[in-house]
Motif scaffolding. Structure first.
Motif, mmCIF file in Angstrom:
data_model
loop_
_atom_site.group_PDB
_atom_site.id
_atom_site.type_symbol
_atom_site.label_atom_id
_atom_site.label_comp_id
_atom_site.label_asym_id
_atom_site.label_seq_id
_atom_site.Cartn_x
_atom_site.Cartn_y
_atom_site.Cartn_z
ATOM 1 N N ASN A 1 0.819 -1.213 0.000
ATOM 2 C CA ASN A 1 0.000 0.000 0.000
ATOM 3 C C ASN A 1 0.859 1.272 0.000
ATOM 4 N N GLY A 2 2.164 1.111 -0.086
ATOM 5 C CA GLY A 2 3.037 2.269 -0.187
ATOM 6 C C GLY A 2 3.679 2.689 1.124
ATOM 7 N N ASN A 3 3.189 2.165 2.256
ATOM 8 C CA ASN A 3 3.781 2.508 3.552
ATOM 9 C C ASN A 3 5.230 2.025 3.614
ATOM 10 N N PRO A 4 6.124 2.861 4.159
ATOM 11 C CA PRO A 4 7.518 2.402 4.275
ATOM 12 C C PRO A 4 7.659 1.336 5.362
ATOM 13 N N PHE A 5 8.625 0.416 5.163
ATOM 14 C CA PHE A 5 8.907 -0.630 6.141
ATOM 15 C C PHE A 5 10.046 -0.171 7.036
ATOM 16 N N ASN A 6 9.853 -0.281 8.367
ATOM 17 C CA ASN A 6 10.935 0.088 9.274
ATOM 18 C C ASN A 6 10.870 -0.713 10.577
ATOM 19 N N ALA A 7 11.691 -0.343 11.529
ATOM 20 C CA ALA A 7 11.833 -1.117 12.760
ATOM 21 C C ALA A 7 10.520 -1.223 13.543
ATOM 22 N N ASP A 8 9.662 -0.193 13.451
ATOM 23 C CA ASP A 8 8.379 -0.252 14.158
ATOM 24 C C ASP A 8 7.558 -1.458 13.694
ATOM 25 N N ASP A 9 7.604 -1.718 12.375
ATOM 26 C CA ASP A 9 6.841 -2.840 11.829
ATOM 27 C C ASP A 9 7.388 -4.171 12.343
ATOM 28 N N VAL A 10 8.723 -4.254 12.494
ATOM 29 C CA VAL A 10 9.334 -5.499 12.977
ATOM 30 C C VAL A 10 8.919 -5.744 14.430
ATOM 31 N N VAL A 11 9.025 -4.704 15.247
ATOM 32 C CA VAL A 11 8.644 -4.845 16.660
ATOM 33 C C VAL A 11 7.179 -5.264 16.747
ATOM 34 N N PHE A 12 6.330 -4.567 15.969
ATOM 35 C CA PHE A 12 4.904 -4.873 15.965
ATOM 36 C C PHE A 12 4.660 -6.325 15.548
ATOM 37 N N SER A 13 5.313 -6.771 14.456
ATOM 38 C CA SER A 13 5.059 -8.107 13.919
ATOM 39 C C SER A 13 5.492 -9.208 14.884
ATOM 40 N N ILE A 14 6.670 -9.014 15.502
ATOM 41 C CA ILE A 14 7.163 -10.039 16.425
ATOM 42 C C ILE A 14 6.219 -10.152 17.625
ATOM 43 N N LEU A 15 5.795 -9.007 18.145
ATOM 44 C CA LEU A 15 4.888 -9.042 19.298
ATOM 45 C C LEU A 15 3.532 -9.630 18.898
ATOM 46 N N ARG A 16 3.089 -9.332 17.682
ATOM 47 C CA ARG A 16 1.813 -9.877 17.209
ATOM 48 C C ARG A 16 1.898 -11.403 17.113
ATOM 49 N N ALA A 17 3.048 -11.900 16.598
ATOM 50 C CA ALA A 17 3.219 -13.345 16.448
ATOM 51 C C ALA A 17 3.367 -14.033 17.800
ATOM 52 N N LYS A 18 3.663 -13.263 18.849
ATOM 53 C CA LYS A 18 3.779 -13.859 20.182
ATOM 54 C C LYS A 18 2.438 -13.841 20.924
ATOM 55 N N HIS A 19 1.414 -13.252 20.304
ATOM 56 C CA HIS A 19 0.103 -13.141 20.963
ATOM 57 C C HIS A 19 -0.495 -14.534 21.194
ATOM 58 N N GLU A 20 -1.325 -14.627 22.205
ATOM 59 C CA GLU A 20 -1.946 -15.898 22.586
ATOM 60 C C GLU A 20 -2.694 -16.548 21.420
ATOM 61 N N ASN A 21 -3.349 -15.750 20.563
ATOM 62 C CA ASN A 21 -4.122 -16.310 19.443
ATOM 63 C C ASN A 21 -3.246 -16.767 18.282
ATOM 64 N N ALA A 22 -1.960 -16.448 18.302
ATOM 65 C CA ALA A 22 -1.101 -16.746 17.165
ATOM 66 C C ALA A 22 -0.453 -18.109 17.336
ATOM 67 N N ASP A 23 -0.570 -18.938 16.311
ATOM 68 C CA ASP A 23 0.066 -20.245 16.375
ATOM 69 C C ASP A 23 1.580 -20.131 16.221
ATOM 70 N N MET A 24 2.049 -19.035 15.646
ATOM 71 C CA MET A 24 3.482 -18.862 15.433
ATOM 72 C C MET A 24 4.232 -18.580 16.736
ATOM 73 N N LYS A 25 3.499 -18.373 17.817
ATOM 74 C CA LYS A 25 4.160 -18.048 19.087
ATOM 75 C C LYS A 25 5.121 -19.147 19.519
ATOM 76 N N GLY A 26 4.855 -20.385 19.080
ATOM 77 C CA GLY A 26 5.698 -21.507 19.471
ATOM 78 C C GLY A 26 7.153 -21.331 19.071
ATOM 79 N N LEU A 27 7.409 -20.568 17.999
ATOM 80 C CA LEU A 27 8.778 -20.393 17.529
ATOM 81 C C LEU A 27 9.481 -19.232 18.228
ATOM 82 N N LEU A 28 8.723 -18.483 19.036
ATOM 83 C CA LEU A 28 9.292 -17.287 19.658
ATOM 84 C C LEU A 28 9.311 -17.389 21.178
ATOM 85 N N THR A 29 9.234 -18.620 21.693
ATOM 86 C CA THR A 29 9.118 -18.749 23.151
ATOM 87 C C THR A 29 10.333 -18.192 23.872
#
Lengths: 528, 327
Positions: free
Chosen positions: A97-125
């Protein structure tokens, strides 16, 4: 002025050059199952990751030779604090959508993947904190040194923080809420392809992202992708033969010969990241399905050795797998760290010695036991079990085969309800520790989730725990080797074979098999 | 009349409840949905937590009561596999199934009656013998085999028709149709034949047998004696009386065409509710399976209700029958 014009002309010609390289090629492909959701953190599942890998980018990925390669991260290292990893991010990358990618997105994504509803949390224990250092640097803190953290990030996709907030998808789907979230059928990644339309189970269409950061470094020859999952294997093959498809991710083993002899088609093969083996309950005082009462035959190492040399792995490869398997001596796929040729040495069948070992263990007339197998999970899983049932019968071990659907098999297996079972294991982190942690460690809340053998060895558990924090490569390798030697010596499992992967495609497509079964279509090339 | 309808409606409700109960009982033996919903890395505690969140740990009667309560409000929950509301998914898939059922049902009815009449009238013709022998294929070959044979001949060898899918569809409001595009119509041909072949042969053989029966009756002989043309005798007198049982059977077959579409849809990757159901079974997607079974039961119940009412309207003997009078 003149300089600018020349520069402009150069830019123009170079962009035309790329346009010439990257023609308008539509790739129509199919496999049995569709991606479950476009939400890249919600599910940890193969077909779902295949789709996410086209639309989203991870920080790092494994190329066709299984080497870890930079993607949205350009460099990564352990900082002076051994519990902190530093990732340098690629600059000038933007989302669809044109938004620039930066460190905020990485922090957000990692924390999102660690959320209780995320199955990917298993790789970030092990990740306890993610910090933005500057716009293009991120620090990840783990609970103690974790030398393998980047290995866990190959399927962790980066989402746009602003987009997720605007569309109320800052956490993955919650089933209990009973409503669909926006991210299930919409996507905004940085990946090589953009989503055009999606009808789950029917058709998903993507177009090339012409402003992709990797445009110059990857072939990017496919300009449009049309994915239509086809459940029935016969129909899938027919659609490839009739020319309605260009690429088939999962041609059925029984049709490989037909496909490779068909005009205009080619089948490419490579080793898969998965080993098939049998597990035995060794800790119970008495097996639940055996005619031997009061003791457990599997508890005797000689019985496990006898079963191991009763299996004719070459015959299974030849007859059941039609050559599409590599007989295994270890439950670890090749190319994973800790693998050696010596460990993978296959023991040749020796029925006389197997019978002698059984007699020595006190079972001269054998014993009976139930072998539980899935019939819809691995390649020819039920047929493999039928074959070993016959082989065990030759040394007097009477096996009753119980083949059933994976949703039943894999519900009972981790609960320890099976005496004798089939299991296949892949190693997404490419390190032996992953196998030890799930299959060798003592079953507890912390580990051994898939260790249904009842095996428990405090020394080994200590070694497995210690190797996660060992930063000295040589010392760590010695620890890994020691655990493997014990596993092999104890005959903890009965390895059968490493699975092979086959991709079928039009013969003008040059696309080697990737062992994780992830087709990165940005890497696909057409023969000129 | 009102009492009759009310009684029928009450019976239908009981049937629906019974179907819901039976299907709910079956789900317990299909397996554990949790395995498919989490990756292999998930710990036992995480699995247990998800189980609790989904309400799978509640007693079965509690789960059943909750299911019936929600179903009455048109809520079937969220699909475990697709993460979308079940009602939406089914509404999206239903047009594909209904279109396929309608086309193959109509074709079976029209062709079945025409061929049935023809074979009855030209009983000894070589073409009749050929049709009768060929119809054995439709009766005896399983649907999936017919489908694969058709795919092999028309898609792989002749490359005339697509092997799978629905082609391009056009959205008309909430209804997606494949009848308005060339690729959509081409895609309909093979699945329609596969799905309708059995019904076609059934109707054909029924019409033929009924027709032969009717042609032997006295009123046909009288009609001939009156000097009516062959055409008038065959079509105005004989065929009309043949059609009554045919209409009854055809009505009942509509339900089974929709239900049997499961196999045809799987072979042709036809994106209808049948394929949705098969995929749901493998994934143990309980909300989708429950909604599908209730929907199919509802279709059967409604069709039966209509057929009963039609009897009431068509057959004067039913109306004349009053309690206590007898024959």
């Amino acid at each position: 002025m003149k300089m600018t014009r020349i520069a402009a002309a150069l830019t123009l010609s170079s962009s035309m050059l790329f346009a010439g390289l990257a023609g308008a090629e539509t790739l129509r492909w199919s496999s049995a199952g569709d991606s479950l959701t476009l939400d890249p953190h919600s599910q940890n599942e193969g077909p779902t990751h295949v789709m996410s890998h086209q639309i989203y980018d991870s920080l790092v990925f494994r190329d066709q030779s299984m080497k870890l390669q930079p993607r949205l991260a350009t460099a990564w290292r352990v900082t002076d604090d051994p519990a902190v990893w530093e990732f340098k991010l690629r600059q000038g990358v933007s989302f669809h959508n044109g938004n620039p990618f930066n460190a905020d997105d990485v922090v957000f994504s990692i924390l999102r993947a660690k959320h209780e509803n995320a199955d990917m949390k298993g790789l970030l224990t092990t990740v306890v904190d993610v910090v933005k250092v500057d716009d293009y640097t991120v620090h990840m803190r783990t609970n103690g040194p974790n030398p393998l953290l980047p290995n866990n990030l190959t399927n962790l996709f980066m989402m746009d923080k602003e987009w997720s907030e605007a569309n109320k998808v800052t956490v993955p789907q919650n089933f209990k809420a009973g409503e669909e979230t926006f991210a299930v059928r919409n996507a905004n990644g940085t990946g090589p392809f953009k989503l055009v339309s999606r009808e789950p189970d029917v058709r998903t269409e993507l177009v090339r992202n012409d402003s992709y950061w990797g445009k110059g470094s990857y072939p990017m020859e496919v300009s449009r992708i049309v994915f239509t999952p086809i459940k029935s294997a016969a129909t899938r093959v027919a659609a490839l033969l009739s020319g309605e498809l260009d690429f088939l991710l999962d041609p059925p083993v029984q049709d490989l010969e037909r496909l490779s002899s068909a005009k205009g088609l080619v089948v490419r093969e490579g080793p898969e990241n998965r080993t098939i083996f049998l597990g035995m309950q060794q800790a119970l005082p008495e097996l639940r399905t055996s005619d031997i009462k009061g003791k457990n035959p599997f508890a005797d190492k000689r019985v496990r050795q006898a079963l191991n040399i009763a299996i004719n792995r070459d015959a299974i490869k030849r007859v059941v797998m039609r050559g599409q398997a590599v007989p295994a001596g270890i439950i670890l796929p090749p190319f994973v760290d800790g693998y050696t040729k010596a460990l993978d040495q296959v023991t040749p069948p020796d029925l006389a010695r197997a019978k002698a070992l059984l007699a020595e263990a006190g079972y001269p007339n054998g014993f009976s036991v139930t072998l539980s197998c899935p019939n819809d999970r691995y390649v020819n899983d039920e047929a493999i079990c039928q074959a070993v049932t016959g082989m065990f019968g030759q040394i007097g071990v009477k096996v009753r085969l119980d083949a059933r659907s994976k949703s039943i098999h894999f519900a009972e297996l981790p609960k320890g309800e099976l005496d004798f079972y089939m299991l296949g294991w892949g190693v997404p982190t490419m390190d032996s520790h992953y196998v030890f942690h799930y299959l060798v460690e003592t079953k507890s809340d912390k580990g051994g989730a898939w260790n249904a053998t009842g095996y428990s060895n405090a020394d080994i558990d200590a070694l497995i725990a210690a190797m996660t924090q060992e930063t000295d490569a040589a010392k760590r390798a010695a620890m890994v080797a020691k655990v493997w030697n014990t596993v092999q010596d104890e005959v903890l499992y009965l390895p059968l074979h490493h699975q092979m992967l086959n991709w079928a495609m039009k013969d003008n497509i040059d696309f080697p098999v990737q062992s994780e079964n992830y087709p990165y279509f940005k890497l696909l090339k057409y023969k000129k | 009349m009102i009492a009759f309808i009310l009684r029928r409606l009450l019976q239908s409700t009981l049937v629906m409840l019974a179907v819901a109960l039976v299907s709910f009982g079956l789900f317990r033996y299909i397996g554990d949905p949790i395995h498919n919903m989490v990756g292999q890395e998930a710990t036992l505690a995480e699995r247990e937590a998800l189980r609790e969140r989904l309400g799978l740990n509640d007693a079965v009667p509690v789960q059943f009561a909750r299911f019936v309560g929600n179903a009455l409000r048109g809520e079937f929950g969220i699909s475990y596999r697709m993460q979308r509301p079940v009602a939406d998914v089914i509404a999206e898939r239903l047009p594909a199934t209904l279109e396929l059922a309608l086309i193959s049902g109509t074709a079976a009815l029209v062709l079945g009656i025409a061929l049935g009449v023809y074979t009855a009238l030209r009983r000894e013709g070589w073409l009749s013998h050929l049709i009768m022998s060929a119809s054995l294929i439709g009766v005896s070959l399983p649907t999936f085999l017919i489908g694969i044979l058709l795919i092999y001949v028309f898609a792989v060898e002749l490359k005339m028709l697509p092997a799978f899918g629905r082609g391009e569809v056009v959205q008309l409001g909430g209804w997606s149709t494949g009848l308005l595009t060339a690729s959509g119509v081409k895609s309909l041909i093979l699945p329609s034949i596969t799905l309708g072949l059995y019904q076609l042969t059934l109707i054909m053989r029924l019409v033929r047998a009924e027709m032969l029966e009717v042609l032997r009756t006295d009123y046909i002989k009288f009609a001939r004696a009156r000097g009516l043309s062959d055409r008038a005798v065959h079509f105005r007198h004989a065929l009309k009386n043949t059609l009554l049982p045919v209409i009854t059977i055809a009505g009942l077959q509509i339900g089974s065409i929709i239900a049997f579409a499961i196999i045809t849809e799987t072979v042709f990757q036809w994106p209808g509710v049948g394929l949705l159901f098969i995929t749901a079974i493998q994934f143990v997607d309980i909300p989708v399976m429950a909604a599908y079974l209730v929907l199919i039961a509802l279709i059967f119940v409604v069709i039966n209700l209509i057929v009963d009412l039609l009897y009431f309207a068509v057959d004067p003997r039913l109306r004349a029958q009053r309690p206590g009078r007898g024959h």
